[in-house]
Scaffold this motif. Structure first.
Motif, PDB file in Angstrom:
ATOM      1  N   GLY A  19       0.914  -1.324   0.048  1.00 37.76           N
ATOM      2  CA  GLY A  19      -0.171  -0.132   0.029  1.00 37.76           C
ATOM      3  C   GLY A  19       0.690   1.210   0.049  1.00 37.76           C
ATOM      4  N   VAL A  20       2.014   1.274   0.768  1.00 37.18           N
ATOM      5  CA  VAL A  20       2.694   2.490   0.974  1.00 37.18           C
ATOM      6  C   VAL A  20       3.472   2.781  -0.303  1.00 37.18           C
ATOM      7  N   PHE A  21       4.159   1.513  -0.807  1.00 39.69           N
ATOM      8  CA  PHE A  21       5.142   1.905  -1.954  1.00 39.69           C
ATOM      9  C   PHE A  21       4.824   1.577  -3.259  1.00 39.69           C
ATOM     10  N   PHE A  22       3.291   1.080  -3.538  1.00 44.37           N
ATOM     11  CA  PHE A  22       2.707   0.997  -4.707  1.00 44.37           C
ATOM     12  C   PHE A  22       1.490   1.576  -4.858  1.00 44.37           C
ATOM     13  N   LEU A  23       0.454   1.228  -4.098  1.00 41.43           N
ATOM     14  CA  LEU A  23      -0.947   1.766  -4.247  1.00 41.43           C
ATOM     15  C   LEU A  23      -1.222   3.104  -4.132  1.00 41.43           C
ATOM     16  N   LEU A  24      -0.119   3.877  -2.934  1.00 33.92           N
ATOM     17  CA  LEU A  24      -0.280   5.289  -2.809  1.00 33.92           C
ATOM     18  C   LEU A  24       0.539   6.008  -3.987  1.00 33.92           C
ATOM     19  N   PRO A  25       1.724   5.729  -4.261  1.00 36.28           N
ATOM     20  CA  PRO A  25       2.152   6.369  -5.361  1.00 36.28           C
ATOM     21  C   PRO A  25       1.439   6.219  -6.695  1.00 36.28           C
ATOM     22  N   VAL A  26       0.775   5.126  -7.117  1.00 34.32           N
ATOM     23  CA  VAL A  26      -0.063   4.983  -8.237  1.00 34.32           C
ATOM     24  C   VAL A  26      -1.128   5.926  -8.045  1.00 34.32           C
ATOM     25  N   ALA A  27      -1.952   5.860  -6.834  1.00 40.19           N
ATOM     26  CA  ALA A  27      -3.163   6.774  -6.630  1.00 40.19           C
ATOM     27  C   ALA A  27      -2.740   8.296  -6.675  1.00 40.19           C
ATOM     28  N   ALA A  28      -1.540   8.617  -6.204  1.00 37.26           N
ATOM     29  CA  ALA A  28      -0.953  10.105  -6.338  1.00 37.26           C
ATOM     30  C   ALA A  28      -0.790  10.368  -7.707  1.00 37.26           C
ATOM     31  N   ALA A  29      -0.016   9.529  -8.452  1.00 38.55           N
ATOM     32  CA  ALA A  29       0.308   9.737 -10.045  1.00 38.55           C
ATOM     33  C   ALA A  29      -1.114   9.798 -10.704  1.00 38.55           C
ATOM     34  N   LEU A  30      -2.110   9.205 -10.448  1.00 39.12           N
ATOM     35  CA  LEU A  30      -3.552   9.332 -10.935  1.00 39.12           C
ATOM     36  C   LEU A  30      -3.866  10.689 -10.916  1.00 39.12           C
ATOM     37  N   VAL A  31      -3.947  11.211  -9.552  1.00 36.53           N
ATOM     38  CA  VAL A  31      -4.376  12.640  -9.427  1.00 36.53           C
ATOM     39  C   VAL A  31      -3.442  13.414 -10.022  1.00 36.53           C
ATOM     40  N   LEU A  32      -2.148  13.303  -9.949  1.00 41.09           N
ATOM     41  CA  LEU A  32      -1.049  14.338 -10.648  1.00 41.09           C
ATOM     42  C   LEU A  32      -1.253  14.314 -12.241  1.00 41.09           C
ATOM     43  N   SER A  33      -1.870  13.487 -12.851  1.00 41.10           N
ATOM     44  CA  SER A  33      -2.203  13.290 -14.171  1.00 41.10           C
ATOM     45  C   SER A  33      -3.393  14.232 -14.674  1.00 41.10           C
ATOM     46  N   LEU A  34      -4.298  14.669 -13.783  1.00 44.98           N
ATOM     47  CA  LEU A  34      -5.411  15.528 -13.802  1.00 44.98           C
ATOM     48  C   LEU A  34      -4.975  16.931 -13.584  1.00 44.98           C
ATOM     49  N   THR A  35      -3.915  17.141 -13.235  1.00 40.52           N
ATOM     50  CA  THR A  35      -3.415  18.319 -12.953  1.00 40.52           C
ATOM     51  C   THR A  35      -2.337  18.982 -14.084  1.00 40.52           C
ATOM     52  N   ASP A  36      -2.076  20.273 -13.899  1.00 39.38           N
ATOM     53  CA  ASP A  36      -1.151  20.915 -14.874  1.00 39.38           C
ATOM     54  C   ASP A  36       0.260  20.966 -13.859  1.00 39.38           C
ATOM     55  N   TYR A  37       0.481  19.909 -13.121  1.00 37.10           N
ATOM     56  CA  TYR A  37       1.780  20.095 -12.035  1.00 37.10           C
ATOM     57  C   TYR A  37       2.896  19.918 -13.007  1.00 37.10           C
ATOM     58  N   ASP A  38       3.658  21.343 -12.946  1.00 33.80           N
ATOM     59  CA  ASP A  38       5.050  21.453 -13.785  1.00 33.80           C
ATOM     60  C   ASP A  38       5.957  22.298 -12.801  1.00 33.80           C
ATOM     61  N   LEU A  39       6.878  22.898 -13.469  1.00 37.50           N
ATOM     62  CA  LEU A  39       8.094  23.437 -12.967  1.00 37.50           C
ATOM     63  C   LEU A  39       7.509  24.759 -11.877  1.00 37.50           C
ATOM     64  N   TYR A  40       6.601  25.542 -12.460  1.00 34.32           N
ATOM     65  CA  TYR A  40       6.074  26.442 -11.638  1.00 34.32           C
ATOM     66  C   TYR A  40       5.264  25.736 -10.450  1.00 34.32           C
ATOM     67  N   ALA A  41       4.505  24.825 -10.269  1.00 35.73           N
ATOM     68  CA  ALA A  41       3.960  24.178  -9.326  1.00 35.73           C
ATOM     69  C   ALA A  41       4.919  23.794  -8.607  1.00 35.73           C
ATOM     70  N   LEU A  42       6.042  23.111  -9.007  1.00 40.00           N
ATOM     71  CA  LEU A  42       7.194  22.938  -8.191  1.00 40.00           C
ATOM     72  C   LEU A  42       7.581  24.047  -7.262  1.00 40.00           C
ATOM     73  N   ALA A  43       7.782  25.115  -7.670  1.00 38.79           N
ATOM     74  CA  ALA A  43       8.061  26.235  -7.060  1.00 38.79           C
ATOM     75  C   ALA A  43       7.108  26.701  -6.001  1.00 38.79           C
ATOM     76  N   ASN A  44       5.922  26.682  -6.494  1.00 41.81           N
ATOM     77  CA  ASN A  44       4.667  27.223  -5.389  1.00 41.81           C
ATOM     78  C   ASN A  44       3.640  26.520  -5.727  1.00 41.81           C
ATOM     79  N   ILE A  45       3.031  25.646  -4.838  1.00 36.31           N
ATOM     80  CA  ILE A  45       1.992  24.731  -5.189  1.00 36.31           C
ATOM     81  C   ILE A  45       0.804  25.506  -5.380  1.00 36.31           C
TER      82      ILE A  45
END
Length: 298
Positions: A19-45
């Motif tokens: 759960g910690v090392f597979f399911l959670l990262p997969v769920a986080a990546a799925l959420v991430l794919s629905l956002t425009d997370y880029d270099l600007y978001a890395l600098a400021n959420i």
């Protein structure tokens, strides 16, 4: 103690790690794919925006994605049959009662599997170098003009396929060898008594008895070959003219070269959907083939 509770107690550490090392990262990546997370978001959420399926829609409209998918399908379509054929051929030779020095050859043929991909890929770059590679020296000795193996878009992917087949066929060879050794010898003895040739023994005994093993090896090989990355990354860097850029290589570029992590996550999930569809198709075709061979409905 209650048996089901005891079973869950023993499973808890493995499930926690999963759960910690597979399911959670997969769920986080799925959420991430629905956002425009880029270099600007890395600098400021606060720069992060929810874009729903826009990343997927943009990817499906990019010629580079379809080009990378075409290269990946080409790699899978050519590399998987070659790899499985080489693995099965080597396993048949090692399983033959006429074979000598079986432990040595098993170790020698399996050695590339446990050798670092980067080290072997660098060696292959020298072997296929246009000016001083041994492959072109051999062609020159035969009176054939040198080939730009890794610099010509027409030859770069075939060279990578040859490297991948050499690097990975030993793993499947061990699986096939185990499957061959599980076939009862009585079947072959009865076939020889009836006058069956070696080819008929292979066709009517070995091939059907290896059916489940072939399916498992096919699924494992297809899944692994769809994840083509290390070979082009080390040998060609996706070139020449992006002729060896795979889907996974595109995901790497999006995520760690251009820092478009939302788009990179979308690439990963599109690749997962494609792999899932291909695996489901293989399972369906295998069941249909089994139904026809048993005389039952497809």
């Amino acid at each position: 103690m209650n048996p089901p509770r005891t079973a869950w107690l023993f499973l808890a550490p493995a499930l926690l790690v999963l759960g910690v090392f597979f399911l959670l990262p997969v769920a986080a990546a799925l959420v991430l794919s629905l956002t425009d997370y880029d270099l600007y978001a890395l600098a400021n959420i606060h720069n992060l925006r929810f874009v729903a399926l826009q990343n997927y829609w943009v990817l499906l409209q990019r010629p580079l994605f379809w080009s990378a998918l075409g290269h990946t399908v080409y790699f899978v379509g050519v590399g998987v049959p070659l790899s499985m054929g080489a693995s099965l051929g080597a396993a048949l030779l090692l399983n033959s009662p006429l074979a000598k020095l079986k432990p040595f050859f098993r170790t020698a043929l399996f050695a590339p599997v446990v050798t670092t991909v980067v080290a072997t890929a660098v060696i292959w770059r020298y072997l296929f170098n246009t000016r001083y590679g041994w492959m072109n020296y051999a062609l020159h000795a035969l009176g054939i003009q040198p080939v730009d193996w890794l610099g010509d878009p027409h030859w770069a992917m075939p060279t990578i396929i040859a490297f991948a087949v050499w690097k990975n066929f030993g793993y499947n060879m061990i699986i096939f060898l185990a499957g061959l050794q599980a076939i009862p010898l009585d079947l072959y003895e009865a076939a020889r008594i009836d006058g069956a040739s070696a080819w008929r023994q292979f066709r009517h005994i070995t091939w059907p008895m290896l059916g489940p093993t072939l399916l498992m090896v096919g699924i494992l090989t297809v899944s692994g070959y769809f994840q083509l990355f290390a070979e082009p990354y080390v040998m060609t860097e996706g070139g020449p003219l992006q002729s060896t850029t795979s889907v996974l290589y595109l995901m790497y570029d999006e995520g760690f070269k251009w820092w478009n992590l939302g788009s990179a996550s979308a690439v990963a999930f599109l690749l997962f959907i494609i792999m899932f569809a291909v695996t489901a198709l293989m399972l369906r075709l295998s069941r249909r083939g089994a139904g026809h061979s048993d005389g039952g409905p497809p």
